[in-house]
Design an enzyme around this catalytic site. Sequence first.
Site, mmCIF file in Angstrom:
data_model
loop_
_atom_site.group_PDB
_atom_site.id
_atom_site.type_symbol
_atom_site.label_atom_id
_atom_site.label_comp_id
_atom_site.label_asym_id
_atom_site.label_seq_id
_atom_site.Cartn_x
_atom_site.Cartn_y
_atom_site.Cartn_z
ATOM 1 N N SER A 103 0.823 -1.199 0.000
ATOM 2 C CA SER A 103 0.000 0.000 0.000
ATOM 3 C C SER A 103 0.865 1.260 0.000
ATOM 4 O O SER A 103 1.767 1.394 0.817
ATOM 5 C CB SER A 103 -0.911 -0.015 1.231
ATOM 6 O OG SER A 103 -1.676 1.152 1.221
ATOM 7 N N GLY A 104 0.598 2.131 -0.931
ATOM 8 C CA GLY A 104 1.343 3.381 -1.035
ATOM 9 C C GLY A 104 2.580 3.268 -1.908
ATOM 10 O O GLY A 104 3.342 4.235 -2.025
ATOM 11 N N THR A 108 -1.633 2.530 -8.082
ATOM 12 C CA THR A 108 -2.725 3.247 -8.751
ATOM 13 C C THR A 108 -2.158 4.304 -9.699
ATOM 14 O O THR A 108 -2.641 4.455 -10.839
ATOM 15 C CB THR A 108 -3.652 3.902 -7.702
ATOM 16 O OG1 THR A 108 -4.073 2.883 -6.828
ATOM 17 C CG2 THR A 108 -4.837 4.558 -8.337
ATOM 18 N N ASN A 153 -1.078 5.712 3.060
ATOM 19 C CA ASN A 153 -1.286 6.320 1.742
ATOM 20 C C ASN A 153 -2.480 7.271 1.801
ATOM 21 O O ASN A 153 -3.566 6.872 2.238
ATOM 22 C CB ASN A 153 -1.532 5.192 0.715
ATOM 23 C CG ASN A 153 -1.688 5.729 -0.696
ATOM 24 O OD1 ASN A 153 -1.628 6.941 -0.920
ATOM 25 N ND2 ASN A 153 -1.885 4.835 -1.631
ATOM 26 N N SER A 156 -5.342 5.803 -0.698
ATOM 27 C CA SER A 156 -5.226 4.348 -0.742
ATOM 28 C C SER A 156 -6.479 3.717 -1.362
ATOM 29 O O SER A 156 -7.600 4.065 -1.018
ATOM 30 C CB SER A 156 -5.027 3.827 0.679
ATOM 31 O OG SER A 156 -4.874 2.446 0.637
ATOM 32 N N SER A 157 -6.220 2.796 -2.306
ATOM 33 C CA SER A 157 -7.359 2.106 -2.938
ATOM 34 C C SER A 157 -7.882 1.101 -1.932
ATOM 35 O O SER A 157 -7.143 0.226 -1.491
ATOM 36 C CB SER A 157 -6.895 1.376 -4.191
ATOM 37 O OG SER A 157 -6.104 2.215 -4.989
ATOM 38 N N GLY A 383 -2.557 -3.260 -2.068
ATOM 39 C CA GLY A 383 -1.255 -3.866 -1.803
ATOM 40 C C GLY A 383 -1.227 -4.627 -0.482
ATOM 41 O O GLY A 383 -2.147 -4.536 0.340
ATOM 42 N N GLU A 385 -0.751 -5.682 3.143
ATOM 43 C CA GLU A 385 -0.945 -4.811 4.297
ATOM 44 C C GLU A 385 -0.557 -5.506 5.593
ATOM 45 O O GLU A 385 -1.006 -6.629 5.861
ATOM 46 C CB GLU A 385 -2.403 -4.357 4.376
ATOM 47 C CG GLU A 385 -2.681 -3.231 3.437
ATOM 48 C CD GLU A 385 -4.087 -2.674 3.575
ATOM 49 O OE1 GLU A 385 -4.860 -3.179 4.389
ATOM 50 O OE2 GLU A 385 -4.389 -1.721 2.839
#
Length: 1076
Positions: A103-104, A108, A153, A156-157, A383, A385
């Site tokens: 993540s981050g 994306t 993030n 974050s998605s 991503g 986590e």
Amino acid sequence: MTLLEGSIGVEDLVLLEPLEEESMLKNLQLRYENKEIYTYIGNVLVSVNPYQQLPIYGPEFITKYQECTFYELKPHIYALANVAYQSLKFRDRDQCILITGESGAGKTEASKLVMSYVAAVCGKGEQVNSVKEQLLQSNPVLEAFGNAKTIRNNNSSRFGKYMDIEFDFKGSPLGGVITNYLLEKSRVVKQLKGERNFHIFYQLLAGADAQLLAALKLERDTGGYAYLNREVSRVDGMDDASNFKSVQSAMTVIGFSEEEIRWVLEVTALVLKLGNVKLSDEFQANGIPASGISDARGVREIGEMMGLDSKELERALCSRTMATAKEKVVTALNVVQAQYARDALAKNIYSRLFNWIVNRINESIKVGIGEKKKVMGVLDIYGFEILEDNSFEQFVINYCNEKLQQVFIELTLKEEQEEYKREGIPWKKVDYFDNGIICNLIEHNQRGILAMLDEECLRPGVVSDSTFLAKLNQLFSKHSHYESKVTQNAQRQYDHTMGLSCFRICHYAGKVTYNVNSFIDKNNDLLFRDLSQAMWKAKHPLLRSLFPEGDPKQASLKRPPTAGAQFKSSVAILMKNLYSKNPNYIRCIKPNEHQQRGQFSRELVATQARYLGLLENVRVRRAGYAFRQGYKPFLERYRLLSRSTWPRWNGGDREGVEKILGELSACTSEEVTFGKTKIFIKSPKTLFYLEEQRRLRIQQLATLIQKIYRGWRCRTHYQQMRKSQILISSWFRGTMQKKRYGKMKASVLLIQAFVRGWKARKDYRKYFRSGAALTLSSFIYKSLAQKFLLGLKNNLPSTSILDKKWPAAPYKCFTTANQELQRLYHQWKCLPLSFHISVSLPPFPALPPSSMIIASAPTHSQCKKFRDQLSPKQVEVLREKLCASELFKGKKAAYPPSVPVPFRGDYIGLRGNPKLQKLTGREEGPVLMAETVRKVNRGNGKTSSRILLLTKGHVILTDSKKSQAKTVIGLESVAGVSVTSFQDGLFCLHLSEISSVGSKGDFLLVSEHVVELLTKMYRAVLDTTQRQLPITVAEQFSVKFKESNVTVKVTQGPRGNGNGKLSCKKKGSHGLEVTV
Ligand SMILES: Nc1ncnc2c1ncn2[C@@H]1O[C@H](COP(=O)(O)OP(=O)(O)OP(=O)(O)O)[C@@H](O)[C@H]1O
Ligand SMILES: [Mg+2]
């Protein structure tokens, strides 16, 4: 090639020396610090999040990377996107771009860069551009509803996204399909410290104008909403208000109607408002705790917005109906349960709304069935986590990442090495970590954690998260990748970080401890039927459509699949999809935990590089081959490079490939290895060399084709022109000759005609009478004139003087005559008839031709009118003329000339001569006629002049020189008169024998007005004696001279017009020859 020259570090880790983790990290750091965020491992792209905008994107760079091959420019995400797109377009292979990282790490952002590159290089046109816009604009909408600020993030998605972009055979986008995976809906009701709810809530409150806020019954302050974390309402560098405008316009571009946008915002507002519904303790009559709504206004507003009675909503939130086969039991919920129900409703509404949005976008961008498509899939999934407190969500997210790592291992490490073995290529195995065992631990159908969770959820009896954990502990007590307090205790390990309600999985990316709390609930993902039924009853069209199971008719007692099972099956579908496509990897790396630019944490990157298997990847790549392809397709693609294989090759595929590569200097035995069914090429450079050679050869061939085509076109054009020219000149010559011939023929005929005519005239001249032509022509002329006059007679115009019509002359020669006739006719029409015959207007005007008079004979009434106009004198004149006509018309040639001449009577000026007047003596009445006549001497036939006076009773002859009458003849003694039929004026007065003068014999006299004289004499005799005087017209008559009869024979002289002199010759005693 930038690969070596002037590059910072190595651009492709395959070239790294020495190949160790340390040198790899150093290389990445060196490049990162120099703002080179992209590095290759062969065709895999490693991207390190720069946390800053670098000037390496945009149209200029897109064009650069579009025009160059993979290794020609610095490593770039555009180069990877270009390779994928070119392979899709020219090799007709479906592609997928797998973007992985925690993540981050920048997944994306990377997916957006790939999409923007593809959108820029693929086809153009109105239709294509609108598809591109729709595809690109789906990002802001999905990000608004599916992304949130997390501690790792800011954007974050919170959902997984796989987007298939579909292209036609030309490589122009047709549309796409988005698949979304498990939205982190728990975020709707609760966020961790420092995190936010989904962006849309903040965007709506910040960006909506006052009117919209009022319509949605919202307040602008985020602090007023229980579901929004009060600590963090703003994110640095993120403008919620302007993002809201972008989302609205993106929705419009995608094709959302205004009404649909309104519905979406209303449902979003409803979720926010639900969070504010306050529930309070209540007790039932029997003392059992129940719950009620303490904020009636809030519920009423929600009810109004939903189109649902607030009582109904309250009932659904605070009670639960249990349906058994026989009856329905309603139980009251206590406050905690009611709050749970409220939150469950809010989470469900939001996640279903998100699914609805994805489906609505898909509806807009979907491609018609039947079109042949090539597909490029872009996977941007949450991503890996590792949080402090990991729950069910992190469990499924990490499971998904585990599966993606498996794809990577399968396709790049495992499959590749196995292939070398299969193809009989000497190979030294490279060790790598195969995460199959972890995937199995989670997803095994009977013995996997997800299967256990499902089993626990479905099991009758008391079920709780701890029973689930106990089950896991029992089943995986010996599993090398599973740990829990129980297993640790068994192994006498003492780990304070492990809670009692936790289990740990050793993922490929690290160990993650999951707290089993609410695993069962989240997996069941059940919404009380009361709530779904209440939502279905709502009048709001979108809200109602989100809860189809609320329809009592559709209610089924069958359990819906659990969240875990659903996720597992959708991941399986995704994997199948990815395996069917040519993979392109982007491995995203997060350089630091603080989202800071320029910071490169070696430890953090080392962990990521380790679990991403970057080093193994480099090793396999280095020992292996960059490219492989079956002999057949390889030969097909490159056979144009050798004269032996182009244009035809009759040998085997492998031999053909050997032939081609044997002729190319760059393809040495180190670079190229021949497998059993495939050709292997060691370095990408050789492949690019081959591609370059092919490109040049295509250019040559294209030039050749062009040359041949142009030659052919010019030749055919020339031949066409030549043919046309020959045709035109043959026609032209033909026409010229035809014209010439025609002229010659006409000339010959003319000459012939002349010659023949001349000959004929010569031959026939002897038969012609002289003057015949004149006779003929005069005959013809007369007959024409006759025809003309007769025609005129029959076509005379009306007698109206206004009518000026006159027939045209049939021939030119009659034009003057015709005009004259017209003039006369008109004149005649204009003048009254009396005018023509008036005696008082000498000279007498010409009468119209008799034919005209006849033709236009006056009517009876006209005649009468004319007669009435006449004076007695005129009547007398007409009578005299009538009488003359009766006597002489058609008998004597002197008559016609006398017609137009008026009878004057006095030709000697008697009235002005008293001497002559005396000659009448005592005669009464007027002198009817007085003229000078010539008397033929009876004896010698000579003539002598006399004056003749005619009165009513006598004819007096006197010598003009004497004043006394010489002879007076009473009219009663005039027995008759003889005249010739000629034009002469000779006449004989036959006297009766008894008269005194008669003894001398008859008188032979010559008068110039013989017609007038004799007419007047006839009328005088008639008046006086009532006797008709016999007038004989003959050429020969007998005259009595004294006692003897003399025959007078009158002949016409050569002049014969009466004007000539009269000569008398005596022929014996009884004959007298008169020539007139
Ligand atoms: N290429 C880039 N250039 C500039 N900034 C970048 C780039 N890639 C990522 N970032 C920055 O990093 C942030 C996080 O990136 P991104 O949202 O793509 O991460 P992610 O991998 O999708 O994370 P998650 O799994 O949480 O969705 C972005 O908001 C952006 O600020
Ligand atoms: Mg993301």
